[in-house]
Design a protein around this motif. Structure first.
Motif, PDB file in Angstrom:
ATOM      1  N   VAL A   1      21.020   0.801 -37.734  1.00 32.36           N
ATOM      2  CA  VAL A   1      21.788   0.916 -36.490  1.00 32.36           C
ATOM      3  C   VAL A   1      21.746   2.354 -35.978  1.00 32.36           C
ATOM      4  O   VAL A   1      21.531   2.600 -34.781  1.00 32.36           O
ATOM      5  N   HIS A   2      21.934   3.326 -36.879  1.00 33.79           N
ATOM      6  CA  HIS A   2      21.891   4.740 -36.488  1.00 33.79           C
ATOM      7  C   HIS A   2      20.529   5.094 -35.873  1.00 33.79           C
ATOM      8  O   HIS A   2      20.454   5.709 -34.797  1.00 33.79           O
TER       9      HIS A   2
ATOM     10  N   TRP B   1      18.277   3.068 -34.633  1.00 32.80           N
ATOM     11  CA  TRP B   1      18.048   2.288 -33.423  1.00 32.80           C
ATOM     12  C   TRP B   1      18.727   2.960 -32.227  1.00 32.80           C
ATOM     13  O   TRP B   1      18.121   3.118 -31.157  1.00 32.80           O
ATOM     14  N   GLN B   2      19.978   3.371 -32.396  1.00 27.77           N
ATOM     15  CA  GLN B   2      20.693   4.042 -31.307  1.00 27.77           C
ATOM     16  C   GLN B   2      20.018   5.358 -30.932  1.00 27.77           C
ATOM     17  O   GLN B   2      19.864   5.675 -29.748  1.00 27.77           O
ATOM     18  N   LYS B   3      19.591   6.111 -31.933  1.00 29.83           N
ATOM     19  CA  LYS B   3      18.909   7.369 -31.666  1.00 29.83           C
ATOM     20  C   LYS B   3      17.590   7.113 -30.936  1.00 29.83           C
ATOM     21  O   LYS B   3      17.259   7.804 -29.974  1.00 29.83           O
TER      22      LYS B   3
ATOM     23  N   ASN C   1      15.844  15.017 -27.274  1.00 29.74           N
ATOM     24  CA  ASN C   1      16.910  14.812 -26.299  1.00 29.74           C
ATOM     25  C   ASN C   1      17.070  16.112 -25.525  1.00 29.74           C
ATOM     26  O   ASN C   1      17.408  17.139 -26.106  1.00 29.74           O
TER      27      ASN C   1
ATOM     28  N   ARG D   1      14.699  -1.673 -36.417  1.00 25.47           N
ATOM     29  CA  ARG D   1      14.948  -3.116 -36.328  1.00 25.47           C
ATOM     30  C   ARG D   1      14.677  -3.812 -37.651  1.00 25.47           C
ATOM     31  O   ARG D   1      15.402  -4.729 -38.034  1.00 25.47           O
TER      32      ARG D   1
ATOM     33  N   ILE E   1      16.809   4.597 -28.992  1.00 27.77           N
ATOM     34  CA  ILE E   1      17.089   4.206 -27.603  1.00 27.77           C
ATOM     35  C   ILE E   1      17.388   5.446 -26.761  1.00 27.77           C
ATOM     36  O   ILE E   1      16.876   5.591 -25.642  1.00 27.77           O
ATOM     37  N   ARG E   2      18.232   6.358 -27.280  1.00 28.75           N
ATOM     38  CA  ARG E   2      18.555   7.593 -26.543  1.00 28.75           C
ATOM     39  C   ARG E   2      17.299   8.411 -26.270  1.00 28.75           C
ATOM     40  O   ARG E   2      17.101   8.912 -25.156  1.00 28.75           O
TER      41      ARG E   2
ATOM     42  N   GLU F   1      11.333   2.334 -32.716  1.00 32.34           N
ATOM     43  CA  GLU F   1      11.748   0.982 -32.374  1.00 32.34           C
ATOM     44  C   GLU F   1      11.603  -0.027 -33.520  1.00 32.34           C
ATOM     45  O   GLU F   1      12.534  -0.776 -33.804  1.00 32.34           O
TER      46      GLU F   1
END
Length: 144
Positions: free
Chosen positions: A19-20, A22-24, A92, A112, A26-27, A108
């Motif tokens: 989850v960590h 995946w969120q990173k 970022n 997942r 996406i950002r 990605e």
């Protein structure tokens, strides 16, 4: 402690990491800037007995604002990346220390996979704990 409950508890590790990441990912994909960097060095992080471990690359790159950033990546690997090797990065722009290797697999696919593995382990552990299935490590899984 019940081995089914241990499986369910252990599932939190890949699930949380996935989850960590995946969120990173996406950002970085949505807001990131691409840069070419180099592998400055590799930090080895081993297990308790130091027989297994991963190398975490420390990369150095120049941002659009002409700032040099040196940052350890949060995904380790084995074998280590060659020091001095050029590497494609994505960072970022609001927080350039949030950086990753510009790779579809790392940003990605890997997150997942970790989430799916975590969900499968959590489901199996909970179903075993609730006596819906029996996890037999010698043979297979069977429904009760």
């Amino acid at each position: 402690m019940n081995h089914n409950l241990l499986i369910a508890l252990f599932s939190i590790v890949p699930l949380g990491i996935g989850v960590h990441l995946w969120q990173k990912g996406i950002r970085l994909i949505r807001n990131g800037k691409k840069a070419e960097g180099i592998v400055f060095k590799n930090n080895y992080k081993g297990s308790i007995n130091n027989k297994t471990g991963l190398y975490f690359p420390v990369v150095r790159f120049l941002t659009e604002k002409q700032e040099w950033i040196t940052q350890e990546l949060d995904i380790g690997q084995y074998p280590a990346l060659e020091e001095g090797k050029k590497i494609r990065l994505i960072y970022n722009q609001e927080n350039p220390e949030e950086v990753g290797i510009d790779s579809v697999f790392r940003l990605e696919i890997l997150p997942r996979i970790l989430v799916v593995v975590g969900i499968i382990l959590l489901t199996l552990g909970l179903l075993g704990y609730l006596d819906v299935i029996e996890l037999n490590f010698n043979n297979s899984i069977k429904l009760l």
